[in-house]
Design an enzyme around this catalytic site. Sequence first.
Site, PDB file in Angstrom:
ATOM      1  N   LYS A 193       1.097   4.081  -3.098  1.00  0.00           N
ATOM      2  CA  LYS A 193       0.683   5.482  -2.964  1.00  0.00           C
ATOM      3  C   LYS A 193       1.855   6.428  -3.240  1.00  0.00           C
ATOM      4  O   LYS A 193       1.657   7.535  -3.757  1.00  0.00           O
ATOM      5  CB  LYS A 193       0.100   5.719  -1.574  1.00  0.00           C
TER       6      LYS A 193
ATOM      7  N   TYR B 237       0.821  -1.216   0.000  1.00  0.00           N
ATOM      8  CA  TYR B 237       0.000   0.000   0.000  1.00  0.00           C
ATOM      9  C   TYR B 237       0.851   1.261   0.000  1.00  0.00           C
ATOM     10  O   TYR B 237       0.657   2.160  -0.827  1.00  0.00           O
ATOM     11  CB  TYR B 237      -0.934  -0.005   1.205  1.00  0.00           C
TER      12      TYR B 237
END
Length: 235
Positions: free
Chosen positions: A164, A160
Amino acid sequence: MTVTVITGANKGLGFETARRLIEQGHTVYAGARDPHRGAEAARTLGARPLLIDITDDASVTAAAESVRAEAGHVDVLINNAGIAGPTALAGELTAADLQQVYDTNVFGAVRTTDAFLPLLRASSGPAIVNVSSSLGSLTINADPAAHTDILPAWAPLLAYNSSKAALNMLTVLYAQAYPQITVTTVDPGFTATDLNGHQGTQSVEQGAAVIIAAALSGTDAPTGTFIGASGPVPW
């Protein structure tokens, strides 16, 4: 007529963003990959349903063509759809694990942005809003203890966080490539949604505020920026 396209708009931050932009007079295309959930969300919102699976080239192309045929342009594209992926650390995941997360969080944003670029360029004041996270900040990940004012809950999630960070880089590079489009990355904060099992510390109403502000900021806003609820977020 201000035309706004939001991916992942059938629930959570996307749904709340759509609701409040419709209140502001936007014509919102509420994107969803599930046709039934998407149609139901659009009816509830008073939005136009948009079937779009951002992991599928044909689906994204068809969605852009649908909006082109109906509206002819897009003023605001909000790349909101994303997944959390496995909650694992460096050394615990395979390349295939990361690829699954990147296919949505990174490659999905590229597919969608590129498909809608011609429609954005047909707008007199186009904007792209990429919904990211402070977990994608290199500065914060390098020293999380020094940034608790921005990110009260930090976790070194390999898939994650790195996805990002990649999305943040896309913001910078698209902003440079298309100076006529305002491109912004936003950090909604630790918001309670399905993404984190509703463990967040703030509501979707609070989290959506920075997304809405970016969508409403117009062409006077600086491009290539990373913004959170309390101001700029370090890259």
